[in-house]
Design an enzyme around this catalytic site. Structure first.
Site, PDB file in Angstrom:
ATOM      1  N   ASN A   1      85.370  63.015-102.855  1.00 36.79           N
ATOM      2  CA  ASN A   1      85.290  63.474-101.464  1.00 36.79           C
ATOM      3  C   ASN A   1      86.360  62.719-100.673  1.00 36.79           C
ATOM      4  OD1 ASN A   1      84.622  64.064 -98.839  1.00 36.79           O
ATOM      5  ND2 ASN A   1      82.614  63.044 -98.889  1.00 36.79           N
TER       6      ASN A   1
ATOM      7  N   LYS B   1      87.286  63.063 -97.703  1.00 33.51           N
ATOM      8  CA  LYS B   1      86.965  62.922 -96.266  1.00 33.51           C
ATOM      9  C   LYS B   1      88.211  63.240 -95.435  1.00 33.51           C
ATOM     10  CE  LYS B   1      83.284  59.806 -97.516  1.00 33.51           C
ATOM     11  NZ  LYS B   1      82.389  58.728 -97.160  1.00 33.51           N
TER      12      LYS B   1
ATOM     13  N   HIS C   1      76.554  66.524 -96.016  1.00 37.72           N
ATOM     14  CA  HIS C   1      76.962  65.121 -96.173  1.00 37.72           C
ATOM     15  C   HIS C   1      76.389  64.297 -95.017  1.00 37.72           C
ATOM     16  CE1 HIS C   1      79.407  61.507 -96.323  1.00 37.72           C
ATOM     17  NE2 HIS C   1      79.596  61.786 -97.593  1.00 37.72           N
TER      18      HIS C   1
ATOM     19  N   GLU D   1      77.614  62.109 -93.211  1.00 36.11           N
ATOM     20  CA  GLU D   1      78.486  62.015 -92.031  1.00 36.11           C
ATOM     21  C   GLU D   1      78.373  63.288 -91.189  1.00 36.11           C
ATOM     22  OE1 GLU D   1      81.982  60.914 -94.270  1.00 36.11           O
ATOM     23  OE2 GLU D   1      80.993  59.010 -94.701  1.00 36.11           O
TER      24      GLU D   1
ATOM     25  N   GLY E   1      80.482  53.894 -98.137  1.00 31.83           N
ATOM     26  CA  GLY E   1      81.614  53.228 -97.496  1.00 31.83           C
ATOM     27  C   GLY E   1      81.349  51.784 -97.136  1.00 31.83           C
TER      28      GLY E   1
HETATM   29  P1  PGA Z   1      82.012  56.052-100.674  1.00 30.50           P
HETATM   30  O1  PGA Z   1      81.623  57.507-100.109  1.00 30.50           O
HETATM   31  O2  PGA Z   1      82.255  56.205-102.159  1.00 30.50           O
HETATM   32  O3  PGA Z   1      83.243  55.654 -99.936  1.00 30.50           O
HETATM   33  O4  PGA Z   1      80.838  55.169-100.408  1.00 30.50           O
HETATM   34  C1  PGA Z   1      80.818  58.388-100.838  1.00 30.50           C
HETATM   35  C2  PGA Z   1      80.566  59.637-100.035  1.00 30.50           C
HETATM   36  O5  PGA Z   1      80.401  59.559 -98.815  1.00 30.50           O
HETATM   37  O6  PGA Z   1      80.542  60.762-100.591  1.00 30.50           O
END
Ligand code: PGA
Length: 251
Positions: free
Chosen positions: A9, A11, A96, A98, A174
């Site tokens: 992903n 983002k 997701h 977010e 994250g």
């Molecule tokens: P991350 O994100 O690996 O940076 O923790 C995973 C995600 O949000 O899909």
């Protein structure tokens, strides 16, 4: 045996040139090894069309990070399922955390998106997961149950075959703080049990459930060795070809 699925992903990262660069490194890195798992990249909308051209005839598949449930019309800033199909997407990440936290997406909206994606022949990567506060108050399973049940409302058992569920504890996304393999496995097994109740055992046995949240080259193998963890949804570590390829190797 269920297959393993590793999805990246991206983002809101990588402009067109950066996307081309990352994909060419991925293609080179993956061409020298045998991949036993399915590999998906989910670049931003602006790079999808070009990405689709670049990954043609490789093992890499394409996904988007979001979509809207309407077919077309006055929805400024939104992108439809058929638009994603037209640029070569096979998958779409929906729900997701977010999207839920920053853009206010509800279980009901996510359910509409999942239905529309399925109708349009896109495979949803449907994300669920609790916040730190929810985990600390002991309601992780209630939250995940509400999200899974709400997102899958009126989805048939045949449609479920096209869906991947990604369990992503919000506190691990994250943050560099990964769920322990045991913590992740507990929720994955719970989701499978839930799906057995909502559908049947064979549907639950075939369901791919990815883990997401600070998956890195050094923790991927242990997470992926858990019986109910069938892959990873990777954020930060998918932005560098080396680390994404290491995670693919671990699978
Ligand atoms: P991350 O994100 O690996 O940076 O923790 C995973 C995600 O949000 O899909």
């Amino acid at each position: 045996m269920r297959r393993k699925v590793i999805a990246g992903n991206w983002k809101m990262n990588n402009n067109l040139a950066e996307s081309q660069n990352l994909i060419s490194k991925l293609i080179t890195g993956l061409s020298s090894q045998k991949t036993n798992c399915e590999v998906i990249i989910c670049p931003p909308f602006t790079s999808l069309s070009e990405s689709s051209t670049l990954i043609k005839d490789t093992v890499i598949k394409l996904g988007a990070q979001n979509m809207y449930f309407e077919e077309n019309g006055a929805f400024t800033g939104e992108v439809s399922a058929s638009m994603l199909k037209s640029v070569g997407c096979e998958y779409v990440i929906l729900g997701h955390s977010e999207r839920r936290a920053i853009f206010g997406e509800t279980d009901e909206l996510i359910n509409k998106k999942i239905k529309k994606a399925l109708l349009s022949n896109l495979k949803p990567i449907f994300c669920v997961g609790e916040t730190l506060e929810e985990r600390e108050s002991g309601i992780t399973k209630d939250v995940v149950k509400r999200q899974v049940t709400g997102g899958l409302k009126d989805i048939t058992v045949d449609e479920l075959e096209k869906i991947i569920i990604a369990y992503e504890p919000v506190w691990a996304i994250g943050t560099g703080k990964t769920a322990t393999p045991a913590q992740a496995e507990e929720v994955h097994a719970f989701i499978r049990e839930l799906v057995t109740g909502l559908y049947n055992k064979s549907a639950a046995d075939n369901l791919i459930i990815q883990y997401g949240g600070s998956v890195k080259p050094d923790n991927a193998a242990e997470l992926l060795s858990q019986p109910d963890i069938d892959g990873a949804l990777v954020g930060g570590a998918c932005l560098k070809a080396d680390s994404f390829i290491s995670i693919i190797k671990a699978a």
